[in-house]
Scaffold this motif. Structure first.
Motif, mmCIF file in Angstrom:
data_model
loop_
_atom_site.group_PDB
_atom_site.id
_atom_site.type_symbol
_atom_site.label_atom_id
_atom_site.label_comp_id
_atom_site.label_asym_id
_atom_site.label_seq_id
_atom_site.Cartn_x
_atom_site.Cartn_y
_atom_site.Cartn_z
ATOM 1 N N ARG A 45 0.876 -1.158 -0.078
ATOM 2 C CA ARG A 45 -0.120 -0.016 -0.011
ATOM 3 C C ARG A 45 0.879 1.228 0.086
ATOM 4 O O ARG A 45 2.005 1.395 0.476
ATOM 5 C CB ARG A 45 -0.849 -0.140 1.199
ATOM 6 C CG ARG A 45 -0.265 0.324 2.749
ATOM 7 C CD ARG A 45 -1.244 0.148 3.743
ATOM 8 N NE ARG A 45 -0.411 0.146 4.890
ATOM 9 C CZ ARG A 45 -0.503 0.852 5.895
ATOM 10 N NH1 ARG A 45 -1.442 1.920 5.788
ATOM 11 N NH2 ARG A 45 0.001 1.021 6.985
ATOM 12 N N PRO A 46 0.245 2.322 -0.492
ATOM 13 C CA PRO A 46 1.031 3.742 -0.493
ATOM 14 C C PRO A 46 1.317 4.182 1.119
ATOM 15 O O PRO A 46 0.881 3.892 1.957
ATOM 16 C CB PRO A 46 0.105 4.714 -0.990
ATOM 17 C CG PRO A 46 -0.946 3.891 -1.718
ATOM 18 C CD PRO A 46 -0.985 2.588 -1.039
ATOM 19 N N ARG A 47 2.553 4.804 1.218
ATOM 20 C CA ARG A 47 2.955 5.256 2.474
ATOM 21 C C ARG A 47 2.635 6.702 2.746
ATOM 22 O O ARG A 47 2.591 7.318 1.829
ATOM 23 C CB ARG A 47 4.609 5.217 2.360
ATOM 24 C CG ARG A 47 5.202 3.909 2.109
ATOM 25 C CD ARG A 47 5.396 3.023 3.343
ATOM 26 N NE ARG A 47 6.025 1.826 2.977
ATOM 27 C CZ ARG A 47 6.305 0.913 3.720
ATOM 28 N NH1 ARG A 47 5.822 0.837 4.982
ATOM 29 N NH2 ARG A 47 6.827 -0.139 3.380
ATOM 30 N N ARG A 48 2.226 6.810 3.806
ATOM 31 C CA ARG A 48 1.871 8.141 4.168
ATOM 32 C C ARG A 48 3.013 8.899 4.973
ATOM 33 O O ARG A 48 3.758 8.103 5.790
ATOM 34 C CB ARG A 48 0.589 8.161 5.290
ATOM 35 C CG ARG A 48 -0.679 7.821 4.559
ATOM 36 C CD ARG A 48 -1.779 7.910 5.415
ATOM 37 N NE ARG A 48 -2.997 7.893 4.663
ATOM 38 C CZ ARG A 48 -4.106 7.817 5.301
ATOM 39 N NH1 ARG A 48 -4.357 8.221 6.397
ATOM 40 N NH2 ARG A 48 -5.296 7.775 4.485
ATOM 41 N N SER A 49 3.441 10.277 4.982
ATOM 42 C CA SER A 49 4.262 10.882 5.697
ATOM 43 C C SER A 49 3.616 11.219 6.930
ATOM 44 O O SER A 49 2.455 11.387 7.128
ATOM 45 C CB SER A 49 4.536 12.315 4.938
ATOM 46 O OG SER A 49 3.531 13.249 5.081
ATOM 47 N N GLY A 50 4.607 11.462 8.022
ATOM 48 C CA GLY A 50 4.235 11.524 9.226
ATOM 49 C C GLY A 50 3.543 13.066 9.615
ATOM 50 O O GLY A 50 3.039 13.108 10.817
ATOM 51 N N SER A 51 3.830 13.941 8.620
ATOM 52 C CA SER A 51 3.195 15.329 9.083
ATOM 53 C C SER A 51 1.857 15.681 8.828
ATOM 54 O O SER A 51 1.254 16.630 9.028
ATOM 55 C CB SER A 51 4.036 16.648 7.848
ATOM 56 O OG SER A 51 3.497 16.180 6.675
ATOM 57 N N GLY A 52 1.167 14.718 8.318
ATOM 58 C CA GLY A 52 -0.231 14.594 7.958
ATOM 59 C C GLY A 52 -0.736 15.520 6.870
ATOM 60 O O GLY A 52 -1.731 15.598 6.592
ATOM 61 N N ARG A 53 0.151 15.996 5.998
ATOM 62 C CA ARG A 53 -0.218 16.529 4.807
ATOM 63 C C ARG A 53 -0.458 15.758 3.888
ATOM 64 O O ARG A 53 -0.248 14.590 3.915
ATOM 65 C CB ARG A 53 1.168 17.476 4.333
ATOM 66 C CG ARG A 53 1.821 18.473 5.174
ATOM 67 C CD ARG A 53 2.640 19.302 4.408
ATOM 68 N NE ARG A 53 3.841 18.429 3.826
ATOM 69 C CZ ARG A 53 4.673 18.948 3.340
ATOM 70 N NH1 ARG A 53 4.850 20.251 3.175
ATOM 71 N NH2 ARG A 53 5.606 18.132 2.914
ATOM 72 N N ASP A 54 -1.568 16.379 2.791
ATOM 73 C CA ASP A 54 -1.789 15.613 1.792
ATOM 74 C C ASP A 54 -0.910 15.470 0.821
ATOM 75 O O ASP A 54 -0.348 16.245 0.344
ATOM 76 C CB ASP A 54 -3.110 16.350 1.246
ATOM 77 C CG ASP A 54 -3.787 15.501 0.358
ATOM 78 O OD1 ASP A 54 -3.405 14.473 -0.366
ATOM 79 O OD2 ASP A 54 -5.212 15.613 0.013
ATOM 80 N N GLU A 55 -0.628 13.938 0.565
ATOM 81 C CA GLU A 55 0.733 13.735 -0.386
ATOM 82 C C GLU A 55 0.135 14.313 -1.912
ATOM 83 O O GLU A 55 0.948 14.466 -2.686
ATOM 84 C CB GLU A 55 0.891 12.168 -0.407
ATOM 85 C CG GLU A 55 1.560 11.863 0.942
ATOM 86 C CD GLU A 55 2.989 11.926 1.082
ATOM 87 O OE1 GLU A 55 3.670 11.964 -0.084
ATOM 88 O OE2 GLU A 55 3.570 12.023 2.228
ATOM 89 N N GLY A 56 -1.102 14.144 -2.116
ATOM 90 C CA GLY A 56 -1.223 14.649 -3.721
ATOM 91 C C GLY A 56 -1.321 16.058 -3.985
ATOM 92 O O GLY A 56 -1.111 16.309 -4.896
ATOM 93 N N ARG A 57 -1.120 16.915 -2.843
ATOM 94 C CA ARG A 57 -0.906 18.334 -3.135
ATOM 95 C C ARG A 57 0.567 18.826 -3.170
ATOM 96 O O ARG A 57 1.147 18.691 -2.072
ATOM 97 C CB ARG A 57 -1.762 19.314 -1.993
ATOM 98 C CG ARG A 57 -1.762 20.569 -2.251
ATOM 99 C CD ARG A 57 -2.828 21.141 -1.240
ATOM 100 N NE ARG A 57 -1.853 21.419 -0.040
ATOM 101 C CZ ARG A 57 -2.261 21.533 1.061
ATOM 102 N NH1 ARG A 57 -3.555 21.416 1.437
ATOM 103 N NH2 ARG A 57 -1.468 21.913 2.022
ATOM 104 N N PRO A 58 0.944 19.570 -4.052
ATOM 105 C CA PRO A 58 2.451 19.807 -4.085
ATOM 106 C C PRO A 58 2.663 20.824 -2.797
ATOM 107 O O PRO A 58 1.787 21.659 -2.426
ATOM 108 C CB PRO A 58 2.529 20.679 -5.310
ATOM 109 C CG PRO A 58 1.312 20.996 -5.821
ATOM 110 C CD PRO A 58 0.193 20.069 -5.198
ATOM 111 N N ALA A 59 4.035 20.666 -2.404
ATOM 112 C CA ALA A 59 4.395 21.793 -1.253
ATOM 113 C C ALA A 59 4.463 23.221 -1.610
ATOM 114 O O ALA A 59 4.510 23.313 -3.165
ATOM 115 C CB ALA A 59 5.660 21.465 -0.723
ATOM 116 N N SER A 60 3.854 24.169 -1.017
ATOM 117 C CA SER A 60 4.059 25.599 -1.586
ATOM 118 C C SER A 60 5.513 26.287 -1.327
ATOM 119 O O SER A 60 6.401 25.667 -0.691
ATOM 120 C CB SER A 60 3.045 26.376 -0.510
ATOM 121 O OG SER A 60 3.473 26.628 0.666
ATOM 122 N N VAL A 61 5.660 26.850 -2.370
ATOM 123 C CA VAL A 61 7.071 27.543 -2.767
ATOM 124 C C VAL A 61 6.932 29.130 -2.313
ATOM 125 O O VAL A 61 5.997 29.735 -2.775
ATOM 126 C CB VAL A 61 7.661 27.486 -3.733
ATOM 127 C CG1 VAL A 61 9.024 27.966 -3.977
ATOM 128 C CG2 VAL A 61 7.857 25.935 -4.212
#
Length: 169
Positions: free
Chosen positions: A140-156
């Motif tokens: 199964r896909p892994r989730r990060s520990g920060s709780g952010r949605d993996e599908g949304r790119p990080a803001s710059v």
């Protein structure tokens, strides 16, 4: 589960014997034969229908009759009863077919089960289920520990305006 096998063989016409063996193999599990066999086996036709299988050889004019039961003596009795009934039905038409069906060997009472016990089967099933469950967890896909949605790119952050940076160097 116990498994018992009996055989029937036919003679004396080798050229057509294979064709008759194939036909007798199909007829052996039909109501006409099983209806007579139930008397000798002491079980209902539906039990024979569910427990008896036939096989024929492409090389020899033989019909193999196999019966399966939880009791070894009943497996042998069912195979022998169907073999006897099939032989009788085939020989009733001997004058028309010119083929005689003979019982080659009687089914004997099996000495050991042909399938594993329910406990062993359950253990194997549980082990397979645990293995599949573990594989699903690994795949199964892994989730990060920060709780952010993996599908949304990080803001710059937006670039700084040159006027703000002028004179500060």
């Amino acid at each position: 589960m116990y498994h018992s096998v009996g055989d029937c063989s036919e003679d004396p016409y080798p050229a057509s014997a294979l064709g008759f063996a194939q036909a007798y193999g199909r007829v052996a599990t039909q109501l006409a034969v099983l209806g007579d066999a139930q008397v000798w086996a002491g079980v209902p036709v539906r039990t024979l229908k569910a427990s008896v299988q036939t096989a024929t050889s492409p090389d020899a004019p033989m019909v193999s009759i196999t019966a399966t039961s939880a009791r070894p003596d009943l497996a042998a009795d069912m195979a022998n009863a169907v073999s006897r009934a099939l032989t009788r039905h085939a020989n009733d038409t001997k004058s028309a077919t010119n083929v005689e069906l003979q019982q080659f060997a009687r089914a004997t009472k099996p000495t050991e089960p042909s399938s594993a016990s329910p406990a062993v089967t359950g253990l194997v099933g549980a082990s397979a289920g645990g293995l599949l469950g573990g594989l699903v967890l690994l795949a199964r896909p892994r989730r990060s520990g920060s709780g952010r949605d993996e599908g949304r790119p990080a803001s710059v952050p937006a670039p700084a305006v040159a006027a703000e940076a002028h004179g500060q160097l």
